[in-house]
Design an enzyme around this catalytic site. Structure first.
Site, PDB file in Angstrom:
ATOM      1  N   LYS A 134       7.960   3.616   1.866  1.00 25.29           N
ATOM      2  CA  LYS A 134       9.360   3.262   2.067  1.00 25.29           C
ATOM      3  C   LYS A 134       9.572   1.837   1.571  1.00 25.29           C
ATOM      4  CE  LYS A 134      10.042   7.057   4.571  1.00 25.29           C
ATOM      5  NZ  LYS A 134      10.862   8.193   4.093  1.00 25.29           N
ATOM      6  N   HIS A 148      -0.314  -8.164   2.950  1.00 22.87           N
ATOM      7  CA  HIS A 148      -0.434  -6.812   2.407  1.00 22.87           C
ATOM      8  C   HIS A 148       0.396  -5.892   3.305  1.00 22.87           C
ATOM      9  CE1 HIS A 148      -2.346  -3.660   0.009  1.00 22.87           C
ATOM     10  NE2 HIS A 148      -2.552  -2.978   1.126  1.00 22.87           N
ATOM     11  N   LYS A 182     -20.706  -6.485   3.790  1.00 25.20           N
ATOM     12  CA  LYS A 182     -19.930  -5.978   2.654  1.00 25.20           C
ATOM     13  C   LYS A 182     -19.617  -7.102   1.670  1.00 25.20           C
ATOM     14  CE  LYS A 182     -16.898  -3.800   5.450  1.00 25.20           C
ATOM     15  NZ  LYS A 182     -15.722  -2.978   5.853  1.00 25.20           N
ATOM     16  N   ARG A 194     -15.697   3.110   3.734  1.00 30.18           N
ATOM     17  CA  ARG A 194     -16.560   4.190   4.215  1.00 30.18           C
ATOM     18  C   ARG A 194     -15.778   5.494   4.229  1.00 30.18           C
ATOM     19  NH1 ARG A 194     -19.494   5.094  10.082  1.00 30.18           N
ATOM     20  NH2 ARG A 194     -21.339   6.151   9.293  1.00 30.18           N
ATOM     21  N   HIS A 217     -13.543  -2.153  14.369  1.00 27.43           N
ATOM     22  CA  HIS A 217     -13.327  -0.760  13.958  1.00 27.43           C
ATOM     23  C   HIS A 217     -13.444   0.161  15.166  1.00 27.43           C
ATOM     24  CE1 HIS A 217     -13.789   3.082  11.897  1.00 27.43           C
ATOM     25  NE2 HIS A 217     -13.442   2.492  10.765  1.00 27.43           N
ATOM     26  N   GLN A 226      -6.946  -4.216   8.708  1.00 29.28           N
ATOM     27  CA  GLN A 226      -6.226  -3.163   9.412  1.00 29.28           C
ATOM     28  C   GLN A 226      -4.946  -3.758   9.992  1.00 29.28           C
ATOM     29  OE1 GLN A 226      -5.147  -0.194  10.054  1.00 29.28           O
ATOM     30  NE2 GLN A 226      -7.091   0.653  10.737  1.00 29.28           N
ATOM     31  N   PHE A 275      -0.071   5.970  15.230  1.00 25.97           N
ATOM     32  CA  PHE A 275      -0.900   5.219  14.292  1.00 25.97           C
ATOM     33  C   PHE A 275      -1.899   4.334  15.020  1.00 25.97           C
ATOM     34  CE2 PHE A 275       2.392   5.116  10.574  1.00 25.97           C
ATOM     35  CZ  PHE A 275       2.168   6.471  10.371  1.00 25.97           C
ATOM     36  N   THR A 315      -3.965   4.839  -1.508  1.00 24.31           N
ATOM     37  CA  THR A 315      -5.014   5.343  -0.621  1.00 24.31           C
ATOM     38  C   THR A 315      -5.677   6.607  -1.171  1.00 24.31           C
ATOM     39  OG1 THR A 315      -3.529   6.694   0.715  1.00 24.31           O
ATOM     40  CG2 THR A 315      -3.813   4.398   1.375  1.00 24.31           C
ATOM     41  N   TYR A 316      -6.764   6.967  -0.510  1.00 22.11           N
ATOM     42  CA  TYR A 316      -7.644   8.059  -0.931  1.00 22.11           C
ATOM     43  C   TYR A 316      -7.797   8.968   0.276  1.00 22.11           C
ATOM     44  CZ  TYR A 316     -11.835   9.556  -3.693  1.00 22.11           C
ATOM     45  OH  TYR A 316     -12.759  10.215  -4.459  1.00 22.11           O
ATOM     46  N   GLU A 339       0.841  -1.202   0.000  1.00 20.88           N
ATOM     47  CA  GLU A 339       0.000   0.000   0.000  1.00 20.88           C
ATOM     48  C   GLU A 339       0.870   1.243   0.000  1.00 20.88           C
ATOM     49  OE1 GLU A 339      -3.756   0.418   2.276  1.00 20.88           O
ATOM     50  OE2 GLU A 339      -2.702   2.060   3.284  1.00 20.88           O
TER      51      GLU A 339
END
Length: 294
Positions: free
Chosen positions: A280, A274, A172, A112, A155, A183, A224, A53-54, A21
Site C-alpha cells: 500500500k 525501511h 551473520k 533463514r 527472534h 523486524q 502480525f 519478499t520470498y 518492502e
C-alpha cells in the site's frame, strides 16, 4: 547500485536512506496494482531502494524475481531479492544466484526463512541450517551486497532470549553481511537497546536499519505481532482497542504513530527507515510527507 554503497553515500551526505518492502501478490490483478499503482505512487517520494519478499519454502521464487526485475528495468529503482535457506540445497541456491545476477540484480536479503505451513525449521540435506551459513555461501559467489534480518526483541524461535539472538546476528555480519534490516517494532527503546548492544558490545559498524510498519487495522497488526513476536506497548494496544474496527481512523492514527517513531529514530542517528508497506502507498507517503522527506 549496491545497497551497501547507498548507505555509505547517504551517510557521507548526512541524509537518511528510505526503502520499502513489498510482497509478491497472489494474482495478476495484484501484480498490476503493485507495479502500476502502488509503486508509481511511492516513487514520487524518491526512495533509495526496495526489497521483495520470498514466500515460505521459496514458494514465490519466480514471482519474486519477476517483480524485482520489473522494478529495476521499468522503474529504475534498485531492488533487493529476498532469499531463504528453506527447502533448498546449496546447488539450488547457487543456480538461483546465477539467475539473480543474470537479471542485473546485485542485492539480496539472506534469511533463514519460514517453513511452509509454519512449525519447526525443516533442515534440507545438502542445504543450510543457519542464515549465517547462507550469507557466507553468497559472499563466496561474488560481489553482491548482502542484507540480513535483525530482531530488536529477539527472534520468536530463539528460546535462549534476545541476547543469544543478537549473537547470531553478529555471526551473520562476520560471515559477510553488509547491512541489517530489523523486524517491525513499536517501542523505540527496544531498537536503541538492540543498537547499543550491537555497536558498543560487539563493535558492529554496518548499518542497523529500523523496520517500521504503518498500522492499517487493529486486528491485522495484532495478528502480525503474534506471528513475529513483536510487542504492542500497553498504551498502543489500549488505543487500538479504543478505535476498534474503524480502519480509516486506525490508519490515520497509524500514520501519526509511525511519524513520531520515525522522527525520534532519525534524530537519534538511525541510518534510514525501511517501511513494511503491505503493498500500500497512502500511509507511507503521508509519513514521509510529515517527515519532510518527499
Amino acid at each position: 547500485m549496491l545497497v551497501r554503497d547507498i548507505y555509505s553515500s547517504k551517510a557521507a551526505a548526512g541524509q537518511p536512506v528510505i526503502s520499502f518492502e513489498f510482497f509478491p501478490p497472489k494474482t495478476a490483478e495484484g501484480d498490476r496494482s503493485l507495479l502500476e499503482k502502488t509503486l508509481p505512487a511511492l516513487l514520487r517520494t524518491r526512495p533509495d531502494y526496495c526489497s521483495v519478499t520470498y514466500g515460505a519454502g521459496g514458494s514465490t521464487r519466480d514471482k519474486t524475481l519477476m517483480i524485482v526485475d520489473r522494478i529495476q528495468h521499468e522503474h529504475n529503482l534498485t531492488a533487493v531479492a529476498h532469499l531463504t535457506c528453506v527447502c533448498a540445497t546449496k546447488e539450488q541456491i547457487r543456480e538461483l544466484l546465477v539467475q539473480i545476477r543474470s537479471l542485473g540484480v546485485r542485492n539480496v536479503l539472506a534469511l533463514r526463512g519460514d517453513p511452509p505451513g509454519g512449525g519447526e525449521f525443516p533442515f534440507t540435506a545438502g542445504g543450510f541450517e543457519f542464515s549465517s551459513q547462507l550469507v557466507e555461501f553468497i559472499r563466496q559467489q561474488g560481489d553482491l551486497s548482502i542484507g540480513v534480518a535483525g530482531f530488536p526483541e529477539g527472534h520468536i524461535a530463539c528460546k535462549e532470549g534476545k541476547h543469544a539472538d543478537w549473537q547470531h546476528l553478529r555471526e551473520k555480519i562476520e560471515a559477510g553481511a553488509d547491512f541489517v534490516i530489523t523486524q517491525l517494532f513499536f517501542d523505540n527503546a527496544d531498537f536503541y537497546e538492540f543498537r547499543d548492544h550491537m555497536t558498543h558490545r560487539h563493535g558492529i559498524r554496518v548499518p542497523l536499519v529500523p523496520g517500521i510498519i504503518p498500522i492499517l487495522s487493529g486486528p491485522q497488526i495484532k495478528r502480525f505481532t503474534a506471528l513475529c513476536g513483536s510487542r504492542l506497548p500497553t498504551n498502543l494496544a489500549a488505543k487500538l482497542d479504543e478505535l476498534g474496527d474503524n480502519d480509516a481512523t486506525v490508519a490515520e492514527f497509524g500514520v501519526e504513530y509511525a511519524t513520531k517513531q520515525c522522527e525520534d529514530l532519525l534524530k537519534s542517528g538511525a541510518p534510514g527507515i525501511h517501511f513494511y508497506t503491505l503493498n500500500k502507498a497512502a500511509s507511507t507517503v503521508r509519513i514521509l510527507e510529515n517527515l519532510g522527506l518527499v
